[in-house]
Scaffold this motif. Structure first.
Motif, PDB file in Angstrom:
ATOM      1  N   ILE A 151       6.707  -2.399  16.718  1.00 59.20           N
ATOM      2  CA  ILE A 151       7.588  -1.520  16.337  1.00 59.20           C
ATOM      3  C   ILE A 151       9.034  -2.135  16.625  1.00 59.20           C
TER       4      ILE A 151
ATOM      5  N   TYR B   5      10.023   5.077   8.337  1.00 61.25           N
ATOM      6  CA  TYR B   5       9.889   3.708   8.875  1.00 61.25           C
ATOM      7  C   TYR B   5       9.715   2.790   7.624  1.00 61.25           C
TER       8      TYR B   5
ATOM      9  N   ILE C  50      11.142   1.782  12.768  1.00 65.02           N
ATOM     10  CA  ILE C  50      11.526   3.259  12.745  1.00 65.02           C
ATOM     11  C   ILE C  50      13.091   3.481  12.362  1.00 65.02           C
ATOM     12  N   ASP C  51      13.036   3.972  11.428  1.00 63.80           N
ATOM     13  CA  ASP C  51      14.427   4.428  10.888  1.00 63.80           C
ATOM     14  C   ASP C  51      15.279   5.640  11.198  1.00 63.80           C
TER      15      ASP C  51
END
Length: 100
Positions: A78, A35, A45-46
């Motif tokens: 998030i 992230y 969140i990647d």
């Protein structure tokens, strides 16, 4: 609320000023969810990657659930850009309180 403390594996958390990750090492493989930090109030969140050796053990779910748990405690939000994390949020309405 999801309790990831009952998982049969340990989730490690690493973080610096701009990025972080949750990691599980199991069965000779390493799974991770990465992230990026967006200011003091949000993480993005990647990516979530789980090797084949860990499939079917809910490791990916546990990584996202742990992030949700931690974000709740910190009062952050998030933004799930990762397709896997997005799908988990779609399945778990009890997590929507932390969505941005």
């Amino acid at each position: 609320m999801t309790d990831v403390s009952k998982a049969s594996f340990t989730i490690e958390h690493e973080s610096n000023d701009t990025k972080g990750r949750y990691v599980v090492e199991l069965n000779g493989g390493k799974a991770e969810m990465t992230y990026s930090k967006a200011g003091d109030s949000m993480i993005i969140i990647d990516s979530t990657e789980v090797p084949d050796v860990m499939r079917g053990q809910k490791v990916g779910f546990a990584l996202v659930a742990k992030a949700v748990e931690d974000v709740r405690l910190s009062g952050k939000k998030i933004m799930p850009l990762c397709p896997f994390a997005k799908a988990q949020f779609a399945r778990h309405s009890e997590w929507h309180d932390v969505l941005l």
